[in-house]
Design an enzyme around this catalytic site. Structure first.
Site, PDB file in Angstrom:
ATOM      1  N   CYS A  72     -12.836 -30.697  -5.185  1.00 58.99           N
ATOM      2  CA  CYS A  72     -12.664 -31.220  -6.549  1.00 58.99           C
ATOM      3  C   CYS A  72     -13.095 -32.693  -6.616  1.00 58.99           C
ATOM      4  O   CYS A  72     -12.642 -33.504  -5.806  1.00 58.99           O
ATOM      5  CB  CYS A  72     -11.191 -31.098  -6.958  1.00 58.99           C
ATOM      6  SG  CYS A  72     -10.873 -31.839  -8.561  1.00 58.99           S
ATOM      7  N   CYS A  78      -6.632 -37.764  -9.399  1.00 61.13           N
ATOM      8  CA  CYS A  78      -5.710 -36.951 -10.191  1.00 61.13           C
ATOM      9  C   CYS A  78      -4.473 -36.623  -9.353  1.00 61.13           C
ATOM     10  O   CYS A  78      -4.577 -36.368  -8.159  1.00 61.13           O
ATOM     11  CB  CYS A  78      -6.440 -35.664 -10.576  1.00 61.13           C
ATOM     12  SG  CYS A  78      -5.377 -34.331 -11.088  1.00 61.13           S
ATOM     13  N   CYS A  81      -3.251 -32.268  -7.200  1.00 56.82           N
ATOM     14  CA  CYS A  81      -3.335 -31.667  -5.860  1.00 56.82           C
ATOM     15  C   CYS A  81      -3.153 -32.734  -4.791  1.00 56.82           C
ATOM     16  O   CYS A  81      -3.594 -33.862  -4.963  1.00 56.82           O
ATOM     17  CB  CYS A  81      -4.706 -31.028  -5.648  1.00 56.82           C
ATOM     18  SG  CYS A  81      -5.022 -29.616  -6.707  1.00 56.82           S
ATOM     19  N   CYS A 160     -10.560 -28.118 -13.976  1.00 56.59           N
ATOM     20  CA  CYS A 160      -9.498 -28.235 -12.965  1.00 56.59           C
ATOM     21  C   CYS A 160      -9.596 -27.025 -12.049  1.00 56.59           C
ATOM     22  O   CYS A 160      -9.487 -25.885 -12.502  1.00 56.59           O
ATOM     23  CB  CYS A 160      -8.135 -28.283 -13.644  1.00 56.59           C
ATOM     24  SG  CYS A 160      -6.785 -28.122 -12.474  1.00 56.59           S
ATOM     25  N   GLN A 278       6.251 -17.904 -14.504  1.00 55.46           N
ATOM     26  CA  GLN A 278       5.699 -18.362 -13.225  1.00 55.46           C
ATOM     27  C   GLN A 278       4.180 -18.525 -13.347  1.00 55.46           C
ATOM     28  O   GLN A 278       3.517 -17.688 -13.959  1.00 55.46           O
ATOM     29  CB  GLN A 278       6.036 -17.359 -12.111  1.00 55.46           C
ATOM     30  CG  GLN A 278       7.528 -17.088 -11.938  1.00 55.46           C
ATOM     31  CD  GLN A 278       8.281 -18.244 -11.286  1.00 55.46           C
ATOM     32  OE1 GLN A 278       7.711 -19.253 -10.888  1.00 55.46           O
ATOM     33  NE2 GLN A 278       9.600 -18.113 -11.195  1.00 55.46           N
ATOM     34  N   TYR A 304      19.379 -18.395 -14.600  1.00 57.21           N
ATOM     35  CA  TYR A 304      18.125 -19.107 -14.878  1.00 57.21           C
ATOM     36  C   TYR A 304      17.004 -18.065 -14.991  1.00 57.21           C
ATOM     37  O   TYR A 304      16.066 -18.034 -14.201  1.00 57.21           O
ATOM     38  CB  TYR A 304      17.795 -20.137 -13.785  1.00 57.21           C
ATOM     39  CG  TYR A 304      18.927 -21.060 -13.441  1.00 57.21           C
ATOM     40  CD1 TYR A 304      19.123 -22.237 -14.157  1.00 57.21           C
ATOM     41  CD2 TYR A 304      19.813 -20.758 -12.403  1.00 57.21           C
ATOM     42  CE1 TYR A 304      20.171 -23.098 -13.839  1.00 57.21           C
ATOM     43  CE2 TYR A 304      20.860 -21.607 -12.076  1.00 57.21           C
ATOM     44  CZ  TYR A 304      21.037 -22.771 -12.793  1.00 57.21           C
ATOM     45  OH  TYR A 304      22.079 -23.608 -12.464  1.00 57.21           O
ATOM     46  N   GLU A 325      20.069 -17.727 -19.535  1.00 57.55           N
ATOM     47  CA  GLU A 325      18.938 -18.630 -19.753  1.00 57.55           C
ATOM     48  C   GLU A 325      19.225 -19.566 -20.920  1.00 57.55           C
ATOM     49  O   GLU A 325      19.758 -19.148 -21.941  1.00 57.55           O
ATOM     50  CB  GLU A 325      17.678 -17.777 -20.035  1.00 57.55           C
ATOM     51  CG  GLU A 325      16.501 -18.505 -20.614  1.00 57.55           C
ATOM     52  CD  GLU A 325      15.946 -19.642 -19.746  1.00 57.55           C
ATOM     53  OE1 GLU A 325      15.815 -19.470 -18.520  1.00 57.55           O
ATOM     54  OE2 GLU A 325      15.654 -20.703 -20.312  1.00 57.55           O
ATOM     55  N   ASP A 373      17.680 -18.976  -9.715  1.00 58.51           N
ATOM     56  CA  ASP A 373      16.276 -19.431  -9.730  1.00 58.51           C
ATOM     57  C   ASP A 373      16.179 -20.659 -10.642  1.00 58.51           C
ATOM     58  O   ASP A 373      15.569 -20.626 -11.711  1.00 58.51           O
ATOM     59  CB  ASP A 373      15.371 -18.291 -10.239  1.00 58.51           C
ATOM     60  CG  ASP A 373      13.895 -18.639 -10.158  1.00 58.51           C
ATOM     61  OD1 ASP A 373      13.555 -19.726  -9.667  1.00 58.51           O
ATOM     62  OD2 ASP A 373      13.073 -17.806 -10.589  1.00 58.51           O
ATOM     63  N   CYS A 400      11.924 -23.959  -6.291  1.00 58.14           N
ATOM     64  CA  CYS A 400      10.598 -24.600  -6.215  1.00 58.14           C
ATOM     65  C   CYS A 400      10.725 -26.024  -5.680  1.00 58.14           C
ATOM     66  O   CYS A 400       9.772 -26.796  -5.757  1.00 58.14           O
ATOM     67  CB  CYS A 400       9.912 -24.594  -7.583  1.00 58.14           C
ATOM     68  SG  CYS A 400      10.882 -25.394  -8.864  1.00 58.14           S
TER      69      CYS A 400
HETATM   70  C1  SAM Z   1      12.337 -21.839 -12.317  1.00 60.47           C
HETATM   71  S1  SAM Z   1      12.597 -21.130 -13.899  1.00 60.47           S
HETATM   72  C2  SAM Z   1      12.907 -19.465 -13.439  1.00 60.47           C
HETATM   73  C3  SAM Z   1      12.764 -18.451 -14.530  1.00 60.47           C
HETATM   74  C4  SAM Z   1      12.720 -16.998 -14.135  1.00 60.47           C
HETATM   75  N1  SAM Z   1      13.697 -16.653 -13.131  1.00 60.47           N
HETATM   76  C5  SAM Z   1      11.330 -16.568 -13.744  1.00 60.47           C
HETATM   77  O1  SAM Z   1      11.117 -16.117 -12.621  1.00 60.47           O
HETATM   78  O2  SAM Z   1      10.418 -16.677 -14.584  1.00 60.47           O
HETATM   79  C6  SAM Z   1      14.110 -21.826 -14.358  1.00 60.47           C
HETATM   80  C7  SAM Z   1      14.623 -21.389 -15.708  1.00 60.47           C
HETATM   81  O3  SAM Z   1      15.928 -21.958 -15.880  1.00 60.47           O
HETATM   82  C8  SAM Z   1      16.082 -22.341 -17.227  1.00 60.47           C
HETATM   83  N2  SAM Z   1      17.169 -23.335 -17.224  1.00 60.47           N
HETATM   84  C9  SAM Z   1      17.098 -24.646 -16.914  1.00 60.47           C
HETATM   85  N3  SAM Z   1      18.320 -25.204 -16.962  1.00 60.47           N
HETATM   86  C10 SAM Z   1      19.206 -24.228 -17.308  1.00 60.47           C
HETATM   87  C11 SAM Z   1      20.597 -24.173 -17.515  1.00 60.47           C
HETATM   88  N4  SAM Z   1      21.355 -25.248 -17.349  1.00 60.47           N
HETATM   89  N5  SAM Z   1      21.141 -22.995 -17.855  1.00 60.47           N
HETATM   90  C12 SAM Z   1      20.374 -21.895 -18.026  1.00 60.47           C
HETATM   91  N6  SAM Z   1      19.039 -21.870 -17.838  1.00 60.47           N
HETATM   92  C13 SAM Z   1      18.450 -23.024 -17.479  1.00 60.47           C
HETATM   93  C14 SAM Z   1      14.713 -22.836 -17.628  1.00 60.47           C
HETATM   94  O4  SAM Z   1      14.534 -22.810 -19.029  1.00 60.47           O
HETATM   95  C15 SAM Z   1      13.801 -21.829 -16.903  1.00 60.47           C
HETATM   96  O5  SAM Z   1      13.557 -20.715 -17.719  1.00 60.47           O
END
Ligand code: SAM
Length: 442
Positions: A72, A78, A81, A160, A278, A304, A325, A373, A400
Site C-alpha cells: 500500500c 495512514c 495498517c 484502501c 463483523q 452484546y 444489545e 462479545d 477484539c
Molecule cells: C463486538 S460487538 C459484537 C456483536 C455481535 N456479537 C456480533 O458478532 O456481531 C459488541 C456489541 O455490543 C454492543 N454494546 C456495547 N455496549 C453495550 C452495553 N453496555 N450493553 C449492551 N450492548 C452493548 C454494541 O452495540 C455491539 O453491537
C-alpha cells in the site's frame, strides 16, 4: 540512560499491543514501529517517557527474512495498517504473541502455551465496512481520507487495500459526485460510511446539515457504480457533536434500500447502517461455529449480541437464547431476522448488559451458557459481579482487544473460573488487531 534524539542500535525481541517491535537498551524498553522480530536496527529516539522510549528506524542493519515491501502506498502514513511490512505468516505469529503476552502479563496466566491463531481466507480487501473522514483540500476539492496514526490529520487516499473493492469504488464515485454537484454544501460532509455485502451497498453520509437534492447524489452513485435501486441505499446521519462517534445521531433513509439483505450460514438477515456487524465474513463464520459448538440443548445468554446473527445460529441448537444489545437499530434488525427465519426460541432485549444481565442470568440458572462479545473496552464490573452471583458454569468470551480480555479473565479467574481454551482469529489482516475466543468453566 536514553535521551531524545539519540541514535542507538537495537535488536527486536517481540511485539507490543500496537504491533510495534519491542527492543531493550540500557534496561529500557524501546518500541520500534514497522520493525520485525529478530531485526538489528539503528533507530533515532523520538520520544522518551518514564517507562519506555520510541525509536524511528534509521537503517535496518540485519533485516528479517520475513520482511516484505508493503503493497500500500499509504502504509506507515495512514493509521489503518501496522503490519504490511512483514509476510502474512509473520503477522500471525506477531498476533499470537500479542494475545499470549496479554494473558500472561495482564491476566496472570503464567503457564499459557503458544496460542493457536486461525488465518483469514482473504489477506486484503476483506473489510465489508469502511468509515472514511472527508476533507476539503487546498484547492477546494472534497477528498476521501483515512486518519494518520493516533491523530485526526488526514491522509488522502484513492484506494484502501484492506477494504472491499466495491467500497473503494463507492469512495471514488462519491468524491466525483460531491465535487461536481455539491460545491456549496460539500464542506458539511464529514464522513462517508459504506457497508457492502454480496454486491449490495449502503452509503451513509455523515453531515452537519441535511443533504439537499439527495436524488442527484443517489443517481450519481447509482450510475457511477452500475447498481440499481434494489442494491444501493443512500442514508444520512446528522453529526450532532464533535466527538469520535461517527454514526451518533439518527440515520435516515434518503433513497434506495434501507437494509442490506443477505443470506449467511442459511440465515436471511437485514443489516441496517447503524448496527454492529463483523467486518470479515470468513473469520466471523469461523468464530460463530466455535461458539455454537458449546450451545447444544442449553439456555444461552448472548450478551452484546449486535444484529443478532450469532444469536440466531445459537438458537438452532440451543433450547432458548436471550440476546442483549444496547443499540436500538441492532435489536430491531435481530427481531426482524428472528421473524423472517421463523426462529421462535430467541428473545432479543434492547438493554445495557450491565443493567439487565443480573436478572437474565439468574433466570437461566447455573447450567446456561453465557456468551460475552463486548466492545473493545471489555465488560463492566457490574457484569463480573452478576456472573459471580449467578454461578454460571460455562462462559464463551469473544474479544477484539487482548488487553481488556486479559483484565476481565483475571477477575473471572480470581472467582474460580478456569481457562479451558484460547484461540485467536485474524479478523483484521495487516493491522495489529486480533480477535480471540476463550472458553471458561467453573
Ligand atoms: C463486538 S460487538 C459484537 C456483536 C455481535 N456479537 C456480533 O458478532 O456481531 C459488541 C456489541 O455490543 C454492543 N454494546 C456495547 N455496549 C453495550 C452495553 N453496555 N450493553 C449492551 N450492548 C452493548 C454494541 O452495540 C455491539 O453491537
Amino acid at each position: 540512560m536514553i535521551n531524545k534524539n539519540d541514535e542507538i542500535i537495537v535488536t527486536i525481541e517481540g511485539y507490543n499491543s500496537e504491533g510495534q517491535g519491542i527492543a531493550r537498551a540500557d534496561g529500557f524498553v524501546v518500541f520500534v514501529p514497522f520493525s520485525v522480530l529478530g531485526e538489528k536496527i539503528k533507530v533515532h529516539i523520538i520520544k522518551v517517557t518514564k517507562s519506555y522510549a520510541v525509536g524511528k528506524i534509521v537503517q535496518i542493519l540485519e533485516p528479517s527474512k520475513e520482511r516484505v515491501n508493503p503493497p500500500c502506498p499509504y502504509f506507515s502514513k495512514c493509521g489503518g495498517c501496522a503490519l504490511q511490512h512483514m509476510n502474512y505468516q509473520a503477522t500471525l505469529q506477531a498476533k499470537a504473541e500479542i494475545v499470549k503476552s496479554a494473558l500472561v502479563k495482564i491476566g496472570g496466566f503464567r503457564d499459557i502455551q503458544n496460542v493457536e491463531i486461525v488465518p483469514s481466507n482473504k489477506k486484503y480487501f476483506y473489510r465489508n465496512k469502511a468509515s472514511f473522514p472527508l476533507f476539503i483540500d487546498d484547492n477546494g476539492n472534497l477528498q476521501v481520507a483515512m486518519f494518520k496514526g493516533l491523530t485526526h490529520d488526514p491522509v488522502f487516499i484513492e484506494n484502501c487495500l484492506i477494504t472491499d473493492e466495491l467500497i473503494n469504488k463507492v469512495a471514488v464515485v462519491f468524491k466525483d459526485v460531491a465535487n461536481k454537484f455539491y460545491s456549496d454544501s460539500k464542506k458539511h460532509f464529514k464522513y462517508l460510511v459504506v457497508r457492502a455485502i454480496d454486491g449490495k451497498v449502503l452509503v451513509t453520509v455523515v453531515s452537519d446539515v441535511h443533504i439537499k437534492n439527495a436524488k442527484v447524489m443517489f443517481d450519481g452513485l447509482k450510475n457511477g457504480l452500475g447498481l440499481d435501486e434494489n442494491s444501493l441505499g443512500l442514508l444520512e446521519c446528522k453529526k450532532i457533536s464533535d466527538n469520535n462517534v461517527i454514526l451518533e445521531g439518527d440515520v435516515t433513509q434518503l433513497c434506495g434500500i434501507k437494509y442490506l439483505n443477505c443470506k449467511i450460514m442459511d440465515i436471511n438477515i437485514q443489516i441496517s447502517a447503524k448496527s454492529f456487524f463483523q467486518v470479515n465474513l470468513d473469520i466471523m463464520q469461523k468464530i460463530y461455529k466455535k461458539v455454537i459448538k458449546n450451545a447444544e440443548n442449553k439456555l444461552v445468554v448472548d450478551a452484546y449480541s449486535g444484529a443478532g446473527l450469532m444469536s440466531a445460529l445459537l438458537a438452532k441448537s440451543a433450547k432458548q437464547v436471550y440476546g442483549l444489545e444496547i443499540v436500538k437499530e441492532a435489536t430491531e434488525d435481530a427481531n426482524r431476522m428472528a421473524k423472517e427465519n421463523n426462529i421462535t426460541n430467541l428473545v432479543n432485549i434492547n438493554c445495557d448488559v450491565a443493567e439487565k444481565l443480573p436478572e437474565v442470568i439468574s433466570m437461566v440458572g447455573e447450567n446456561a451458557l453465557l456468551v460475552l462479545d463486548p466492545p473493545r473496552k471489555g465488560v463492566d464490573q457490574k457484569v463480573i459481579d452478576a456472573i459471580l452471583q449467578s454461578q454460571v458454569k460455562e462462559i464463551a468470551y469473544v474479544s477484539c482487544n487482548p488487553a481488556t480480555l486479559a483484565r476481565d479473565l483475571k477477575l473471572l479467574k480470581d472467582v474460580g473460573y478456569q481457562l479451558k481454551e484460547v484461540v485467536a482469529y485474524d479478523m483484521f489482516p495487516q493491522t495489529q488487531h486480533v480477535e480471540t475466543f476463550v472458553k471458561l468453566e467453573k
